[in-house]
Design an enzyme around this catalytic site. Structure first.
Site, PDB file in Angstrom:
ATOM      1  N   LYS A 187      42.517  45.390  52.736  1.00  0.00           N
ATOM      2  CA  LYS A 187      43.545  44.339  52.623  1.00  0.00           C
ATOM      3  C   LYS A 187      44.879  44.956  52.222  1.00  0.00           C
ATOM      4  O   LYS A 187      44.922  45.886  51.422  1.00  0.00           O
ATOM      5  CB  LYS A 187      43.095  43.342  51.556  1.00  0.00           C
ATOM      6  CG  LYS A 187      44.143  42.377  51.099  1.00  0.00           C
ATOM      7  CD  LYS A 187      44.333  42.367  49.568  1.00  0.00           C
ATOM      8  CE  LYS A 187      44.987  43.583  49.003  1.00  0.00           C
ATOM      9  NZ  LYS A 187      45.444  43.486  47.607  1.00  0.00           N
ATOM     10  N   ASP A 236      40.585  39.175  44.811  1.00  0.00           N
ATOM     11  CA  ASP A 236      40.791  39.510  46.221  1.00  0.00           C
ATOM     12  C   ASP A 236      39.565  39.224  47.097  1.00  0.00           C
ATOM     13  O   ASP A 236      39.644  39.307  48.322  1.00  0.00           O
ATOM     14  CB  ASP A 236      41.093  41.013  46.376  1.00  0.00           C
ATOM     15  CG  ASP A 236      42.535  41.337  46.012  1.00  0.00           C
ATOM     16  OD1 ASP A 236      43.401  40.458  46.155  1.00  0.00           O
ATOM     17  OD2 ASP A 236      42.785  42.487  45.602  1.00  0.00           O
TER      18      ASP A 236
HETATM   19  O1  C5P Z   1      40.364  39.714  39.699  1.00  0.00           O
HETATM   20  P1  C5P Z   1      40.216  41.183  39.518  1.00  0.00           P
HETATM   21  O2  C5P Z   1      38.985  41.528  38.718  1.00  0.00           O
HETATM   22  O3  C5P Z   1      40.287  41.949  40.791  1.00  0.00           O
HETATM   23  O4  C5P Z   1      41.485  41.665  38.653  1.00  0.00           O
HETATM   24  C1  C5P Z   1      41.527  42.904  38.015  1.00  0.00           C
HETATM   25  C2  C5P Z   1      42.541  42.852  36.894  1.00  0.00           C
HETATM   26  O5  C5P Z   1      43.862  42.717  37.416  1.00  0.00           O
HETATM   27  C3  C5P Z   1      42.371  41.656  35.967  1.00  0.00           C
HETATM   28  O6  C5P Z   1      41.464  41.940  34.935  1.00  0.00           O
HETATM   29  C4  C5P Z   1      43.773  41.432  35.446  1.00  0.00           C
HETATM   30  O7  C5P Z   1      44.061  42.333  34.401  1.00  0.00           O
HETATM   31  C5  C5P Z   1      44.639  41.842  36.631  1.00  0.00           C
HETATM   32  N1  C5P Z   1      45.060  40.681  37.458  1.00  0.00           N
HETATM   33  C6  C5P Z   1      46.017  39.812  36.949  1.00  0.00           C
HETATM   34  N2  C5P Z   1      46.437  38.751  37.718  1.00  0.00           N
HETATM   35  C7  C5P Z   1      45.935  38.571  38.957  1.00  0.00           C
HETATM   36  C8  C5P Z   1      44.976  39.451  39.487  1.00  0.00           C
HETATM   37  C9  C5P Z   1      44.564  40.510  38.711  1.00  0.00           C
HETATM   38  O8  C5P Z   1      46.505  39.978  35.823  1.00  0.00           O
HETATM   39  N3  C5P Z   1      46.373  37.542  39.675  1.00  0.00           N
END
Ligand code: C5P
Length: 305
Positions: free
Chosen positions: A25, A150
């Site tokens: 992506k 994602d």
């Molecule tokens: O959702 P995911 O586990 O992929 O996100 C990884 C980290 O990225 C989260 O723990 C957070 O710290 C940060 N994040 C965020 N805001 C988002 C997506 C991710 O702060 N919209």
């Protein structure tokens, strides 16, 4: 590709094998609107799949989850998002089976290309097929959102607008085919670290997402390029100044647009056509980075997934 065999090596009747392409992506635009109560950041982003992909092979087994991978550095237990995706399906539906997963990785790790998320999305799709579960797109997206921001997009990685953490998705008109050179510097970046650093940097420019959506509606490539931008660049470049050097080199080499993918460190160089992409990639041969030639994908790529 789905393969049916009468008996698998585990002796399960009608053992099924399945193999799915898990596409990387990119974000054509990414804006951060603010920090939320749950610690995540509220996003406005335009997402797009590219043909750089892993292959996820899966087989139904009598019990347990096993994950193997062509890259040793990737774990095979719950630290691997593909494992957690399989566990989520088996537990949620109390399935009395197991699954064997092999990841043929090509998407670099910790690169800002959703490599882990797309493998997890492929596992959800694969389990739906392997166990004939008949889960709807909405049900798959709800499970995907539990695994990561994602993952829902990666189930159907066609041009999309996303809000929330990145998991509230609206389809957009298909992006015209774009060729790009994907340049991964020799280090990874933690997504969490980049978001956490945002308050320390000034955001000097924001993407023109409305303009970008209009450009997608009109198929206007130039307007598309001028709307693209990723505000996470300010945080990532401040944390890793070497990224600015990479960016300067890529701007000198040329291309319609050079920008960072997701939370980085991968940089994307959008090109006029495949031949220009190959030429740019050849100019980067002796640099300390991994280089891939890629194009955006469309519905036809998902039909032959
Ligand atoms: O959702 P995911 O586990 O992929 O996100 C990884 C980290 O990225 C989260 O723990 C957070 O710290 C940060 N994040 C965020 N805001 C988002 C997506 C991710 O702060 N919209």
């Amino acid at each position: 590709m789905i393969e049916y065999s009468l008996k698998s090596s585990f002796g399960v009747d009608m053992g099924k094998k399945i193999s799915i392409k898990a596409y990387a992506k990119i974000n054509l635009a990414l804006d951060v609107l603010g920090k939320r109560q749950d610690g995540y950041h509220e996003l406005e982003t335009v997402l797009q799949g590219i043909d750089l992909h892993d292959v996820v092979e899966m087989e139904r087994t009598p019990a347990g989850i096993s994950v193997s991978c062509n890259w040793r550095e990737l774990g095979s237990g719950p630290e691997n998002l593909a494992y957690r995706a399989a566990q989520l399906v088996l537990d949620s539906f109390a399935l009395d089976y197991g699954v064997k997963i092999h990841l043929q990785k090509k998407i670099p790790l910790a690169a800002g290309l959703a490599g882990g998320s797309t493998d997890a999305a492929a596992v959800l799709l694969g389990m739906n097929e392997l166990f004939s579960m008949g889960l709807s797109r909405k049900e798959l997206q709800e499970m995907a959102a539990v695994l990561g921001s994602d993952v829902p997009f990666c189930l159907f990685p066609l041009t999309a607008y996303a809000r929330g953490r990145g998991e509230i998705i609206t389809e957009l008109p298909a992006c015209p085919r774009l060729w790009l050179v994907v340049v991964k510097p020799p280090f990874g970046i933690s997504t969490r670290e980049v978001y956490a650093h945002l308050p320390n940097v000034a955001i000097r420019e924001r993407p023109d997402i409305k303009g970008l959506v209009r450009a997608l509606e009109n198929g206007e490539k130039e307007q598309l390029f001028s709307g693209m931008h990723n505000v996470l660049e300010y945080a990532a470049f401040d944390l890793y100044p070497v990224l600015s050097e990479f960016l300067c080199v890529l701007r000198e080499i040329g291309g319609h647009k050079v920008m960072m993918s997701g939370s980085g460190p991968t940089l994307l160089v959008f090109q006029e056509d495949e031949a220009s992409a190959r030429k740019t990639a050849s100019l980067l041969e002796n640099r300390d980075c991994s280089v891939y030639i890629a194009r955006t994908i469309g519905p036809e790529d998902l039909r032959q997934r």
